[in-house]
Design an enzyme around this catalytic site. Structure first.
Site, PDB file in Angstrom:
ATOM      1  N   LYS A  43      38.978 -47.481 -44.887  1.00 59.86           N
ATOM      2  CA  LYS A  43      40.184 -46.994 -45.891  1.00 59.86           C
ATOM      3  C   LYS A  43      41.321 -47.973 -45.910  1.00 59.86           C
ATOM      4  CE  LYS A  43      38.297 -45.137 -48.316  1.00 59.86           C
ATOM      5  NZ  LYS A  43      37.114 -45.811 -49.154  1.00 59.86           N
ATOM      6  N   ASN A  47      37.795 -53.786 -48.456  1.00 59.40           N
ATOM      7  CA  ASN A  47      36.901 -54.381 -49.814  1.00 59.40           C
ATOM      8  C   ASN A  47      37.880 -55.241 -50.350  1.00 59.40           C
ATOM      9  OD1 ASN A  47      34.074 -53.185 -50.307  1.00 59.40           O
ATOM     10  ND2 ASN A  47      35.367 -51.502 -49.431  1.00 59.40           N
ATOM     11  N   HIS A 107      34.546 -52.429 -39.242  1.00 55.53           N
ATOM     12  CA  HIS A 107      35.583 -51.499 -39.198  1.00 55.53           C
ATOM     13  C   HIS A 107      35.799 -51.374 -37.541  1.00 55.53           C
ATOM     14  CE1 HIS A 107      35.900 -50.398 -43.443  1.00 55.53           C
ATOM     15  NE2 HIS A 107      34.630 -49.808 -43.261  1.00 55.53           N
ATOM     16  N   TYR A 192      48.387 -53.677 -45.338  1.00 58.21           N
ATOM     17  CA  TYR A 192      47.979 -53.492 -46.895  1.00 58.21           C
ATOM     18  C   TYR A 192      49.401 -53.538 -47.606  1.00 58.21           C
ATOM     19  CZ  TYR A 192      46.149 -50.692 -50.727  1.00 58.21           C
ATOM     20  OH  TYR A 192      45.967 -50.173 -51.965  1.00 58.21           O
ATOM     21  N   PHE A 228      43.950 -54.739 -58.203  1.00 59.28           N
ATOM     22  CA  PHE A 228      43.171 -53.435 -58.164  1.00 59.28           C
ATOM     23  C   PHE A 228      42.075 -53.264 -59.621  1.00 59.28           C
ATOM     24  CE2 PHE A 228      42.857 -48.975 -59.386  1.00 59.28           C
ATOM     25  CZ  PHE A 228      42.216 -48.733 -58.173  1.00 59.28           C
ATOM     26  N   MET A 231      39.187 -55.559 -59.794  1.00 58.42           N
ATOM     27  CA  MET A 231      37.933 -55.200 -58.796  1.00 58.42           C
ATOM     28  C   MET A 231      37.619 -53.780 -59.486  1.00 58.42           C
ATOM     29  SD  MET A 231      39.126 -56.476 -55.307  1.00 58.42           S
ATOM     30  CE  MET A 231      37.491 -56.052 -54.457  1.00 58.42           C
ATOM     31  N   ARG A 248      39.954 -46.117 -55.956  1.00 53.89           N
ATOM     32  CA  ARG A 248      40.397 -44.758 -56.409  1.00 53.89           C
ATOM     33  C   ARG A 248      41.915 -44.883 -57.117  1.00 53.89           C
ATOM     34  NH1 ARG A 248      43.796 -40.745 -54.321  1.00 53.89           N
ATOM     35  NH2 ARG A 248      44.430 -42.258 -52.660  1.00 53.89           N
ATOM     36  N   GLY A 250      44.802 -47.341 -55.129  1.00 53.39           N
ATOM     37  CA  GLY A 250      45.152 -48.670 -54.866  1.00 53.39           C
ATOM     38  C   GLY A 250      46.767 -48.854 -54.971  1.00 53.39           C
TER      39      GLY A 250
HETATM   40  S1  PPS Z   1      36.207 -48.583 -46.911  1.00 54.21           S
HETATM   41  O1  PPS Z   1      35.438 -47.549 -47.785  1.00 54.21           O
HETATM   42  O2  PPS Z   1      36.456 -48.026 -45.720  1.00 54.21           O
HETATM   43  O3  PPS Z   1      35.408 -49.653 -47.082  1.00 54.21           O
HETATM   44  O4  PPS Z   1      37.439 -48.502 -47.931  1.00 54.21           O
HETATM   45  P1  PPS Z   1      38.541 -49.986 -47.928  1.00 54.21           P
HETATM   46  O5  PPS Z   1      38.131 -50.924 -48.698  1.00 54.21           O
HETATM   47  O6  PPS Z   1      38.942 -50.412 -46.523  1.00 54.21           O
HETATM   48  O7  PPS Z   1      39.706 -49.111 -48.548  1.00 54.21           O
HETATM   49  C1  PPS Z   1      39.727 -48.575 -49.840  1.00 54.21           C
HETATM   50  C2  PPS Z   1      41.237 -48.433 -50.244  1.00 54.21           C
HETATM   51  O8  PPS Z   1      41.550 -49.773 -50.725  1.00 54.21           O
HETATM   52  C3  PPS Z   1      42.001 -49.496 -52.193  1.00 54.21           C
HETATM   53  N1  PPS Z   1      41.718 -50.733 -52.658  1.00 54.21           N
HETATM   54  C4  PPS Z   1      42.602 -51.774 -53.320  1.00 54.21           C
HETATM   55  N2  PPS Z   1      43.893 -51.660 -53.431  1.00 54.21           N
HETATM   56  C5  PPS Z   1      44.727 -52.628 -53.810  1.00 54.21           C
HETATM   57  N3  PPS Z   1      44.022 -53.597 -54.521  1.00 54.21           N
HETATM   58  C6  PPS Z   1      42.611 -53.832 -54.680  1.00 54.21           C
HETATM   59  N4  PPS Z   1      42.099 -54.710 -55.305  1.00 54.21           N
HETATM   60  C7  PPS Z   1      42.016 -52.661 -53.804  1.00 54.21           C
HETATM   61  N5  PPS Z   1      40.579 -52.688 -53.928  1.00 54.21           N
HETATM   62  C8  PPS Z   1      40.442 -51.162 -53.059  1.00 54.21           C
HETATM   63  C9  PPS Z   1      41.084 -48.515 -52.572  1.00 54.21           C
HETATM   64  O9  PPS Z   1      41.531 -48.071 -53.707  1.00 54.21           O
HETATM   65  C10 PPS Z   1      41.380 -47.400 -51.679  1.00 54.21           C
HETATM   66  O10 PPS Z   1      42.733 -47.028 -51.440  1.00 54.21           O
HETATM   67  P2  PPS Z   1      43.039 -45.634 -52.183  1.00 54.21           P
HETATM   68  O11 PPS Z   1      44.274 -45.127 -51.764  1.00 54.21           O
HETATM   69  O12 PPS Z   1      42.140 -44.452 -51.687  1.00 54.21           O
HETATM   70  O13 PPS Z   1      43.187 -45.987 -53.599  1.00 54.21           O
END
Ligand code: PPS
Length: 286
Positions: A43, A47, A107, A192, A228, A231, A248, A250
């Site tokens: 998290k 990704n 991870h 991040y 975000f 994607m 979710r 981001g």
């Molecule tokens: S996992 O399941 O562990 O692989 O998740 P991971 O990808 O590491 O983290 C998920 C969070 O990253 C946010 N996210 C993004 N943030 C900004 N820009 C982009 N493009 C983006 N893509 C994914 C995602 O929304 C999750 O954070 P939260 O706070 O839940 O929204």
């Protein structure tokens, strides 16, 4: 907990994606010196950053449409789940067929990272996110995915997160362990929050670190493609049903609407007692 998690060599892993037999032979993974390795606790945005690295690799490789299709086809046929530790043990053989440069995500905590990655001096990007947003993101994800046992309420989850009873264990330990690698020239650290604040600049730094040859225009286009919203829009294609849970919000600071005063204090105190004292911990001020 045994249903959803299993223990391997002192660490907890999610049964839904990790297989004990794969964990046992992680060290048979053969790294290449030009592999692009991305490490981040669950998290923390793996990704997102993984997609940035894939786009950088493609732009730098200047593949034409035919080559792009050929690579996508090979990847599809190899049926490789997105993280090094996911899936069946046969994957390490199949990974040998993936053309360079491979972008490999994990991870895992440094002690569990396959040794050949260090031996081959493959470059490693280590991603961190402030622990409060990481916990909130993890909570929502675990509800959607049932990867964590009995996480009915945020309060339950908070307590398990603070005790490391979640897949990949205690987040603070990852900070403490990676702190030992701060001076390693083959390892770059990024947050991040930093990437959110100035994505184009962050992408430029990543390109320099991994020696990707890209233009300013490439960086602009990658910034847009990996936003975000872009994607999330494509998430049904790229992540199927999981897309909505994964993409979710981001944003930075979502924790403020979720943490109670006492949870906030508890996390601040425990962070200061452990990871917060390390140099890396100080970089993660939130
Ligand atoms: S996992 O399941 O562990 O692989 O998740 P991971 O990808 O590491 O983290 C998920 C969070 O990253 C946010 N996210 C993004 N943030 C900004 N820009 C982009 N493009 C983006 N893509 C994914 C995602 O929304 C999750 O954070 P939260 O706070 O839940 O929204």
């Amino acid at each position: 907990p045994e249903d959803q998690l299993f223990m391997h060599d002192g660490g907890l892993y999610p049964r839904i994606v990790c297989c004990p037999d794969t964990m046992k032979i992680l060290d048979t993974f053969e790294a290449r010196s030009d592999d692009v390795i991305l490490v981040g606790y669950a998290k923390t945005g793996t990704n997102w950053v993984g997609q940035i690295l894939k786009e950088l690799e493609a732009a730098s490789g200047k593949y034409d449409d035919e080559e792009m299709k050929r690579r996508q086809q090979i990847e599809k046929e190899l049926k490789l789940l997105p993280y090094l530790e996911f899936g069946d043990p046969g994957k390490f053989e199949r990974l040998k067929k993936l053309p360079s440069r491979r972008v490999i995500k994990t991870h895992l905590i440094p002690q569990k990272i396959p040794k050949s990655i260090f031996q081959k001096k493959a470059k490693i990007l280590v991603l961190f996110r402030n622990p409060k947003d990481t916990a909130v993101s993890y909570f929502h994800f675990s509800k959607g995915m049932s990867i964590v046992p009995d996480q009915k309420t945020w309060d339950d989850f908070f307590s398990e997160f603070m005790n490391g009873i979640v897949p990949y264990g205690l987040y603070f330990n990852h900070i403490i362990e990676w702190n030992k690698y701060l001076d390693d020239k083959n390892i770059m650290f990024i947050t991040y929050e930093e990437l959110k604040e100035n994505t184009a600049l962050g992408i430029k730094k990543l390109a320099e670190f991994f020696n990707f040859s890209v233009t300013e225009q490439d960086i602009q286009s990658i910034t847009e493609k990996t936003s975000f919203n872009s994607m999330k829009e494509k998430s049904h294609e790229t992540h199927g049903k999981m897309g909505n849970t994964l993409f979710r919000k981001g944003i930075v600071g979502d924790w403020k609407s979720v943490f109670s005063e006492s949870q906030n204090e508890e996390m601040d105190r425990k962070f200061e007692e452990a990871a917060g004292r390390t140099k890396l911990g100080k970089m993660l001020k939130y």
